[in-house]
Design an enzyme around this catalytic site. Structure first.
Site, mmCIF file in Angstrom:
data_model
loop_
_atom_site.group_PDB
_atom_site.id
_atom_site.type_symbol
_atom_site.label_atom_id
_atom_site.label_comp_id
_atom_site.label_asym_id
_atom_site.label_seq_id
_atom_site.Cartn_x
_atom_site.Cartn_y
_atom_site.Cartn_z
ATOM 1 N N SER A 109 0.848 -1.198 0.000
ATOM 2 C CA SER A 109 0.000 0.000 0.000
ATOM 3 C C SER A 109 0.876 1.238 0.000
ATOM 4 C CB SER A 109 -0.929 0.024 1.217
ATOM 5 O OG SER A 109 -1.872 1.077 1.090
ATOM 6 N N MET A 110 0.404 2.226 -0.699
ATOM 7 C CA MET A 110 1.131 3.486 -0.798
ATOM 8 C C MET A 110 0.155 4.603 -1.101
ATOM 9 S SD MET A 110 2.919 2.965 -4.529
ATOM 10 C CE MET A 110 3.580 1.395 -3.979
#
Length: 403
Positions: A109-110
Site C-alpha cells: 500500500s502506498m
C-alpha cells in the site's frame, strides 16, 4: 513543540500548493482550499524509503517515523513532495511499526504521488453535495480531499486490506472530514450508499467491474486506470451516465496510472538488460522513427494490439522487450536503423501498427462499449474498416491478502 510543528507543516503545505499551481497541475479552487486545510501528516505518519541500489534483491528499506526528531525533516519533505509515499509491506499491521532498517518484502500500500491524485480528482469534476465513492483508497489522502470538497457524510471508500482500512479510518476521524472507509471488495463497489455522483478508483483494472457502472447515478462520472500487461502504457477510462441514463465511456492513453489490483502480473524488462547489452540484436533499416512518448493514442493501442511488450524507459535509446518471447528491439539513435533480436520481430509489429494508427486518423481517444452483446467490453477508435479495435480482457479472481 506542537505549535512549532504545526507552523512547519502549514508552511510546507502552502509551498506544495504553490508548486502544484505554478506547474499547472492544480487549477481547481475547491481542491486548492482542501489541500491547504488538510494536514496530510496525520494520514501519512510514517513512510518507507528504499536504501539499497537498483537490482538489489531482497530490497533494503528504512522506515521513517514522523514522530521521531531524527526522521522528521526527511519525512516531512517526502510527504509534501511529488513522490509516492510507501506505507505498508506485505499487508502488515500498521500499529506501532518499528522505525529503522528492514530488509525484504513487497510494498502492498502506498499513497499515490500528489500530481496524479490532483489530476484524477480534477478530472472527476468534484463539487459540493456530491455522493463520492473511492475504490481502494489506501491511507485515504484522496478520500480526505474529496470529502473536504463534497461535504461530510458523502464520501465513502472501500478498502479490501483490513489493517489499511482501520488505519485510514482512524486517521480520517482525526481530521473530522466525515469520510467513511468500509472493509470490503472494491470490485463490488458499495451498494449500501449507491448511487454515486462520482466514482474514483485508486486501483488499476483490466476492464470495468459491472457494479461500478450500475452504482453510478444519472449525470455521474467514473474515473479509473485501465491497466495492460505492461506498466509502460496505461489508459485512463472516463465513464459518464447521462441524465437519460445511457452510459458513455472514453479511453485515453496516459503517461502514468494507478497500480493494478493485487494478483495482476505485469511484464518486466529489467531481467533482460544484461542480455540486451551483450547482444542488442541485428541491425536493419526502419521506416518508423521512434514515436514520441506523447503519442499516447499509439502506445495505448500497442499495449493491446502488439501484446506482451514492455518498454525499458531507462535505456539510452528506445528499447522494447517481449519478455515472454525472448525478443527485443533497440532503436536508433536517429540514424534510421533498429536492432532486433529473437523469434519475434517486435519492431516490425510496431511499424505495422503505426501505419494502421495513421490510417485510422491517429486517434488519441477510443470509445468503449460496456454493453457488448458478446458480454465483453469492446474498444474502438471509430467506425469503418480502418478503425482500430480490440476487446478488454476479463477480470480475474483476486487472491485474498493475509498479513
Amino acid at each position: 513543540m506542537a505549535h512549532d510543528l504545526h507552523m512547519v507543516t502549514s508552511r510546507r503545505r502552502a509551498d506544495m500548493v504553490d508548486r502544484l499551481t505554478a506547474d499547472g497541475v492544480l487549477t481547481d479552487s475547491l481542491l486548492r482550499d482542501a489541500l491547504l486545510r488538510l494536514p496530510r501528516e496525520i494520514l501519512l505518519p510514517h513512510a518507507y524509503v528504499r536504501i539499497s541500489g537498483p537490482g538489489r534483491d531482497p530490497i533494503d528499506w528504512r522506515l521513517l517515523d514522523g514522530s521521531h526528531p531524527d526522521d522528521r525533516q526527511k519525512w516531512l519533505e517526502l510527504i509534501h513532495s511529488d513522490e509516492s509515499v510507501l506505507l505498508q509491506r506485505d499487508g502488515e499491521l500498521l500499529d506501532a511499526l518499528p522505525r529503522g532498517p528492514v530488509t525484504g518484502g513487497h510494498m502492498t500500500s502506498m499513497s499515490t504521488y500528489t500530481p496524479a491524485t490532483i489530476e484524477a480528482l480534477q478530472a472527476a469534476e468534484l463539487g459540493s453535495g456530491q455522493r463520492y465513492l473511492e475504490l481502494g483508497p489506501g491511507p485515504g489522502v484522496s478520500l480526505a480531499l474529496a470529502a473536504a470538497v463534497t461535504g461530510p457524510g458523502l464520501a465513502t471508500g472501500v478498502e479490501r486490506d483490513g489493517p489499511m482500512a482501520a488505519f485510514a479510518q482512524r486517521n480520517l476521524d482525526r481530521l473530522d472530514v466525515g469520510a467513511e472507509v468500509i472493509e470490503g471488495d472494491a470490485l463490488e463497489g458499495y451498494e449500501a450508499k449507491a448511487p454515486y455522483d462520482r466514482v474514483h478508483s485508486g486501483i488499476g483494472v483490466p476492464c470495468i467491474p459491472v457494479p461500478w457502472v450500475e452504482q453510478l447515478s444519472p449525470g455521474g462520472r467514473l474515473l479509473t486506470t485501465l491497466v495492460t500487461r505492461t506498466p509502460s502504457w496505461p489508459g485512463q477510462l472516463l465513464v459518464t451516465r447521462t441524465a437519460a441514463g445511457t452510459v458513455e465511456a472514453v479511453l485515453r492513453g496516459r503517461p502514468r496510472g494507478y497500480r493494478p489490483l493485487l494478483g495482476y502480473r505485469w511484464l518486466n524488462a529489467l531481467d533482460h538488460r544484461a542480455r540486451i547489452k551483450d547482444n542488442p540484436g541485428t541491425a536493419r533499416s526502419t521506416r518508423l522513427t521512434p514515436p514520441p512518448d506523447e503519442a499516447y493514442g499509439f502506445w495505448l493501442a500497442a499495449a493491446y494490439l502488439a501484446p506482451g511488450l514492455v518498454r525499458d524507459f531507462q535505456a539510452e535509446t528506445m528499447t522494447i522487450v517481449a519478455p515472454d518471447d525472448g525478443s527485443w528491439a533497440v532503436a536508433g539513435p536517429d540514424d534510421g536503423t533498429v536492432r532486433v533480436h529473437g523469434p519475434r520481430d517486435v519492431w516490425a509489429e510496431l511499424e505495422d501498427l503505426h501505419t494502421r494508427w495513421e490510417h485510422a486518423g491517429r486517434p488519441e481517444r477510443y470509445r468503449v462499449d460496456l454493453r457488448d452483446s458478446s458480454g465483453g467490453q469492446h474498444v474502438s477508435s471509430g467506425a469503418g474498416q480502418k478503425a482500430l479495435s480490440w476487446t478488454l480482457p476479463p477480470l480475474a479472481a483476486v487472491p485474498r491478502q493475509v498479513p
